[in-house]
Design an enzyme around this catalytic site. Structure first.
Site, PDB file in Angstrom:
ATOM      1  CB  CYS A   1      -5.835 -96.260 -51.196  1.00  0.00           C
ATOM      2  SG  CYS A   1      -5.996 -96.306 -49.413  1.00  0.00           S
TER       3      CYS A   1
ATOM      4  N   GLY B   1      -9.503 -91.465 -52.616  1.00  0.00           N
ATOM      5  CA  GLY B   1      -8.981 -91.131 -51.302  1.00  0.00           C
ATOM      6  C   GLY B   1      -8.520 -89.695 -51.251  1.00  0.00           C
TER       7      GLY B   1
ATOM      8  CE1 TYR C   1     -19.946 -93.254 -53.042  1.00  0.00           C
ATOM      9  CE2 TYR C   1     -17.992 -94.459 -52.352  1.00  0.00           C
ATOM     10  CZ  TYR C   1     -18.741 -93.306 -52.347  1.00  0.00           C
ATOM     11  OH  TYR C   1     -18.303 -92.207 -51.671  1.00  0.00           O
TER      12      TYR C   1
ATOM     13  CG  ASN D   1      -7.042-100.044 -53.295  1.00  0.00           C
ATOM     14  OD1 ASN D   1      -7.676-100.344 -54.287  1.00  0.00           O
ATOM     15  ND2 ASN D   1      -7.633 -99.672 -52.191  1.00  0.00           N
ATOM     16  N   GLY D   2      -6.179-101.637 -50.193  1.00  0.00           N
ATOM     17  CA  GLY D   2      -6.835-102.818 -49.640  1.00  0.00           C
ATOM     18  C   GLY D   2      -6.532-102.977 -48.169  1.00  0.00           C
TER      19      GLY D   2
HETATM   20  P1  AMP Z   1     -24.814 -93.651 -45.146  1.00  0.00           P
HETATM   21  O1  AMP Z   1     -25.125 -92.228 -44.971  1.00  0.00           O
HETATM   22  O2  AMP Z   1     -23.924 -94.175 -44.042  1.00  0.00           O
HETATM   23  O3  AMP Z   1     -26.005 -94.516 -45.385  1.00  0.00           O
HETATM   24  O4  AMP Z   1     -23.877 -93.776 -46.441  1.00  0.00           O
HETATM   25  C1  AMP Z   1     -24.416 -93.872 -47.711  1.00  0.00           C
HETATM   26  C2  AMP Z   1     -23.882 -92.791 -48.568  1.00  0.00           C
HETATM   27  O5  AMP Z   1     -22.463 -92.731 -48.509  1.00  0.00           O
HETATM   28  C3  AMP Z   1     -24.250 -93.007 -50.013  1.00  0.00           C
HETATM   29  O6  AMP Z   1     -24.647 -91.747 -50.516  1.00  0.00           O
HETATM   30  C4  AMP Z   1     -22.984 -93.471 -50.689  1.00  0.00           C
HETATM   31  O7  AMP Z   1     -22.858 -92.900 -51.957  1.00  0.00           O
HETATM   32  C5  AMP Z   1     -21.888 -92.997 -49.780  1.00  0.00           C
HETATM   33  N1  AMP Z   1     -20.870 -94.024 -49.520  1.00  0.00           N
HETATM   34  C6  AMP Z   1     -21.000 -95.331 -49.544  1.00  0.00           C
HETATM   35  N2  AMP Z   1     -19.846 -95.930 -49.215  1.00  0.00           N
HETATM   36  C7  AMP Z   1     -18.967 -94.972 -48.961  1.00  0.00           C
HETATM   37  C8  AMP Z   1     -17.595 -94.935 -48.583  1.00  0.00           C
HETATM   38  N3  AMP Z   1     -16.905 -96.051 -48.367  1.00  0.00           N
HETATM   39  N4  AMP Z   1     -17.023 -93.739 -48.423  1.00  0.00           N
HETATM   40  C9  AMP Z   1     -17.707 -92.603 -48.629  1.00  0.00           C
HETATM   41  N5  AMP Z   1     -18.998 -92.574 -48.981  1.00  0.00           N
HETATM   42  C10 AMP Z   1     -19.626 -93.733 -49.148  1.00  0.00           C
END
Ligand code: AMP
Length: 477
Positions: free
Chosen positions: A2, A28, A251, A99-100
């Site tokens: 968050c 978020g 990310y 956040n956490g």
């Molecule tokens: P996946 O499709 O499950 O392999 O998720 C990977 C993709 O989701 C990558 O494009 C990341 O940029 C993005 N991503 C990684 N972690 C998160 C997260 N916690 N929430 C939303 N998107 C994420």
């Protein structure tokens, strides 16, 4: 993951919180809330984006020169009743946002009930934190020491990764980082027309638009209390080594942010450069990023390899998560709704695609399929982060190993599953070279920096939570 923000001393607290939260929206999008204090608490919360919840009128109904705000990305509890900030009226009136995650929140819920006769009514670990804190907030002779003692109690009992900002009614604003400093928290100061104000936020990106200057990041295990006279009191309550979450740089955070002195943008540039060493000798026509997070790394990779950078995938910014959430079937096809191909750049080409991470493999698989069906000859997939194999218990939404493709499969098998012609991951050594060795990398190698005794129960609860909420877990596609 968050976003949190807190401000004291400003005449425009609610407006500043609102602007700050717009700048934390990436952390978020599920819900948001603002709490201010002026003799009493004023609170406004809602589901969805900050811009849709707040307007001029309801911001005016949040008076006072002290307040906190929260952008929710749900990892534990996703009902409206879980929307932060929370408050308790006794003692003094304490408002809080965090956040956490607290891993042992269920056993603490029980502890509060059995030993403290405190009932909690949400699934949210913040409510546990708030009750632990308030339980130790003695009412005789208030001073900063009272706050420090209450935070000490939180540290003793609550295992996990969390950054917290809170208001003690009529007394001041406090902020603290868990003993390992896993989630970010930074302090800022503004002096305008002779008036001083202070702010805490998840990322310093909010300070620019609010004209605050960065004071410093909080240290692991540190609590800062700014009293009503704007005097700053702080203490580091623990002496464990800092372990900030590496995924913030990879990310989560905005590229303009600087966390613990490391620029997110620079870190991403370096991650791209590091990958160039692995890819040298590979023949490709162009490098394209999966928008938006991986643009920076793709740029530096392109510079290093001398392969042109192109925007081959274009994101439709106006497709809301809720739209994608509506049907499970659409998840598979979601990439088509959210990402479009620039055919002129793709057709007949050998393409290096850069993304920050592969979690389940859904995004990468769909993107590769999309590019190939759009005429790409070969697609090579690159992740700027090493394989994610273990769940995160500290606020990122990877609740269970079983969901993580790199836990179930080796690189060869992943390559086959996502149907890429070549697959390259960042290695741990390069990640260390960019971010230093003192990072939380539990999701990469299972080395958790805190007690994880209750992790299995936590995992189960979160998976159940997620099913109830019927929401899509990763929002990128
Ligand atoms: P996946 O499709 O499950 O392999 O998720 C990977 C993709 O989701 C990558 O494009 C990341 O940029 C993005 N991503 C990684 N972690 C998160 C997260 N916690 N929430 C939303 N998107 C994420």
């Amino acid at each position: 993951m968050c976003g949190i923000i807190g401000i004291i001393g400003s005449e425009n607290v609610s407006e500043e919180l609102f602007i700050g939260m717009l700048n934390l929206q990436h952390r978020g999008q599920d819900a948001a809330g603002i709490l201010t204090f002026k003799e009493n608490f004023y609170i406004k919360k809602g589901l969805g984006l900050v811009e849709r919840i707040f307007d001029k009128k309801n911001l005016e109904e949040l008076p006072g020169e002290i307040g906190i705000g929260h952008n929710r990305y749900p990892t534990a509890g996703s009902a409206f009743s879980d929307t932060q900030p929370f408050f308790l009226t006794y003692p003094y009136g304490v408002g809080m946002a965090h956040n956490g995650n607290i891993i042992n929140y269920l056993s603490l819920k029980n502890y509060l009930k059995e030993k403290k006769r405190r009932i909690t009514y949400t699934d949210n670990d913040l409510e546990i934190m708030l009750n632990l804190f308030c339980d130790k907030l003695t009412t005789s002779r208030f001073s900063e020491e009272v706050i420090f003692k209450a935070v000490k109690e939180v540290f003793k009992k609550a295992k996990g990764g969390y950054s917290v900002i809170g208001v003690v009614g009529g007394k001041g604003l406090f902020a603290f980082k868990d003993p390992r400093g896993i989630r970010p928290l930074i302090m800022g100061e503004k002096i305008k027309d002779g008036k001083r104000s202070y702010a805490f936020a998840s990322e310093d990106v909010v300070f620019n638009s609010l004209e605050y200057k960065v004071v410093r990041d909080l240290k692991a295990g540190e609590v800062v209390f700014i009293d009503k006279n704007l005097k700053i009191h702080s203490e580091v309550l623990t002496n464990s080594k800092e372990k900030p979450c590496m995924f913030e740089w990879v990310y989560l955070a905005r590229p303009e942010s600087v966390i613990n002195g490391i620029s997110v943008y620079k870190a991403r540039l370096s991650l791209g450069k590091k990958l160039a060493k692995k890819l040298r000798g590979i023949k490709a026509d162009l490098i394209i990023p999966v928008p938006d997070t991986s643009r920076t790394a793709a740029l530096s990779l392109s510079e290093e390899l001398g392969i042109p950078y192109r925007e081959g995938l274009i994101k439709n910014r106006y497709i809301d998560r809720t739209f994608i959430m509506s049907s499970a079937q659409e998840r598979e096809n979601a990439v088509r709704l959210k990402l479009n191909v620039v055919y002129s750049e793709i057709s007949g080409k050998d393409i290096i695609v850069v993304d920050d991470s592969i979690v389940r493999g859904t995004t990468s698989k769909n993107i590769i399929r999309l590019l190939k069906s759009s005429g790409a000859r070969n697609v090579y997939f690159i992740a700027t982060c090493p394989p994610l194999k273990y769940p995160c218990y500290y606020g990122i939404d990877f609740p269970s190993s079983s969901e993580l493709i790199a836990f179930r499969k080796n690189e060869d098998e992943i390559k086959k599953e996502i149907r890429t012609d070549l697959l390259f991951y960042q290695d741990l050594k390069s990640l260390f070279a960019v971010l230093g060795k003192n990072i939380c990398k539990a999701c990469l190698d299972g080395s958790y920096p805190t007690d994880i005794k209750d992790a299995k129960i936590f995992e189960k609860e979160r998976l159940r939570d997620r099913k109830c909420a019927k929401r899509i877990e990763y929002a990128k596609i």
